[in-house]
Write a protein that holds these residues in place. Sequence first.
Motif, short mmCIF file in Angstrom:
data_model
loop_
_atom_site.label_atom_id
_atom_site.label_comp_id
_atom_site.label_asym_id
_atom_site.label_seq_id
_atom_site.Cartn_x
_atom_site.Cartn_y
_atom_site.Cartn_z
N GLU A 171 4.26 3.85 7.39
CA GLU A 171 4.56 4.00 5.95
C GLU A 171 4.81 2.63 5.34
O GLU A 171 5.49 1.79 5.94
CB GLU A 171 5.82 4.85 5.74
N LEU A 172 4.26 2.43 4.13
CA LEU A 172 4.49 1.16 3.44
C LEU A 172 5.27 1.37 2.14
O LEU A 172 6.12 0.57 1.77
CB LEU A 172 3.17 0.47 3.11
N LYS A 195 -4.98 -2.61 -5.90
CA LYS A 195 -5.81 -2.86 -7.09
C LYS A 195 -7.19 -2.24 -6.90
O LYS A 195 -7.75 -1.65 -7.83
CB LYS A 195 -5.94 -4.37 -7.30
N SER A 196 -7.70 -2.33 -5.66
CA SER A 196 -9.03 -1.77 -5.39
C SER A 196 -9.03 -0.25 -5.50
O SER A 196 -10.08 0.38 -5.65
CB SER A 196 -9.51 -2.19 -4.00
N GLN A 197 -7.82 0.35 -5.41
CA GLN A 197 -7.74 1.80 -5.56
C GLN A 197 -7.20 2.19 -6.93
O GLN A 197 -6.78 3.33 -7.15
CB GLN A 197 -6.85 2.39 -4.45
N GLY A 198 -7.18 1.23 -7.86
CA GLY A 198 -6.81 1.53 -9.25
C GLY A 198 -5.32 1.59 -9.50
O GLY A 198 -4.87 2.19 -10.48
N PHE A 221 3.23 7.67 -2.16
CA PHE A 221 3.24 7.42 -0.72
C PHE A 221 2.05 6.55 -0.38
O PHE A 221 0.95 6.81 -0.83
CB PHE A 221 3.19 8.75 0.04
N ALA A 222 2.30 5.52 0.42
CA ALA A 222 1.19 4.68 0.90
C ALA A 222 1.48 4.32 2.34
O ALA A 222 2.64 4.09 2.71
CB ALA A 222 1.04 3.42 0.05
N TYR A 265 -3.92 4.10 3.01
CA TYR A 265 -3.92 5.41 2.36
C TYR A 265 -2.92 5.35 1.21
O TYR A 265 -1.79 4.93 1.38
CB TYR A 265 -3.51 6.50 3.35
N VAL A 266 -3.39 5.77 0.01
CA VAL A 266 -2.52 5.72 -1.17
C VAL A 266 -2.50 7.09 -1.84
O VAL A 266 -3.55 7.67 -2.10
CB VAL A 266 -3.02 4.66 -2.18
#
Lengths: 121, 243
Positions: free
Chosen positions: B173-174, B200-203, B212-213, B222-223
């Motif tokens: 988990e981050l 940023k690449s996932q908006g 959760f990321a 995973y975002v």
Amino acid sequence: MTRKWLINLVPVIFFIISISVMAGGSVLKNPLGENDHVFDAVQQIEHHAKNEDWTQARERARYAVSAWEKVVNRIQFSVERDHMIEISGTLARIQGGVEARDKNAILEEVYYFYDLWRNLG
Amino acid sequence: MMEETIVVIVRAIIAFFTLLIYTRLLGKQQMGNLTYFDYINGITIGSIAGTLATDLSSKALAHWMGLTTFIIITIIFQYLTLKNRLFAKVVDSEPTIVIRDGKILEKKLAGIRIKKDELMMLLRQKNIFDPTRVAYAIIEQDGNISVLPKAEYQPVTPFDLKIPVNPAGITTELIVDGILLKENLNQRGKDMDWLLMQLKSQGVQDLKEVSFAAILPNEQLYVDKFDDKLSDMVDIGDYKGPF
């Protein structure tokens, strides 16, 4: 390191406080101020009853009940409920005995009170 | 006179936090490997804690001492069972083989007082509907059954087919509820620049948008955002309204 130290210290402090609360009855029943001398008041009632000084006995009985209400507030976390109810009942009977000017009844209750007080906390 | 409500609240607070501290002291063994005795012990400890909180007819300290005694004995037993294998066997008993090569060992089953109906139920719970397919079935100390199917009935693995695979990894988990877990980021050998670039690449412009990321075993990020923007929400409820 500090966090680990704190994590170990907090439970210890909690246990110290908890045990103090749960076991403090025998200490906290003793007078802390001017208006909570329950045991002394009952001793004086015994003395006045023996001398049949009913005015003083009545005044001391009222004082004993109000002093007991102050003591109950601080010992209630460490003493059984039934024990406190028993002492309240004894003081009520002492008051009744004073009103009835019944020395024998008063002295019975006074000595029962002494026993309850000794075992309190 | 006595304020019973306040007394119960204070005693309940003492019971709650005492139980919390003691269960942390007992560690994961008590939670993970519950033998029958551990189960009964846990119920008893909980019962004492409940009485500590609500039984005003007796002293709180007496119940607290009873609770503490139970915990101390449990910890001592945990320590002794770790240090002495024979003692552990006496206290916790041993796993028992109840099926071997598809044959039920009736004497072993009777020894641990489990009926054949119960055995079949335990097998079904492990998706075994044919006892002839079982090489070994073992009833563990906690009452669960462990089943080793015969070799010909075991699932095929990449190793059997000689298929090369990526090494197994864990998900770390981050970000949880918009809050960054910096230690985990360092643990996976990443830094803030990498994380911000991935987001940023996932908006995602701000950490606060992220519910959760996590870094997956394949090193991908995973975002999951708070605002999922799912156009087709499936309602499986039977009735409309907040139930």
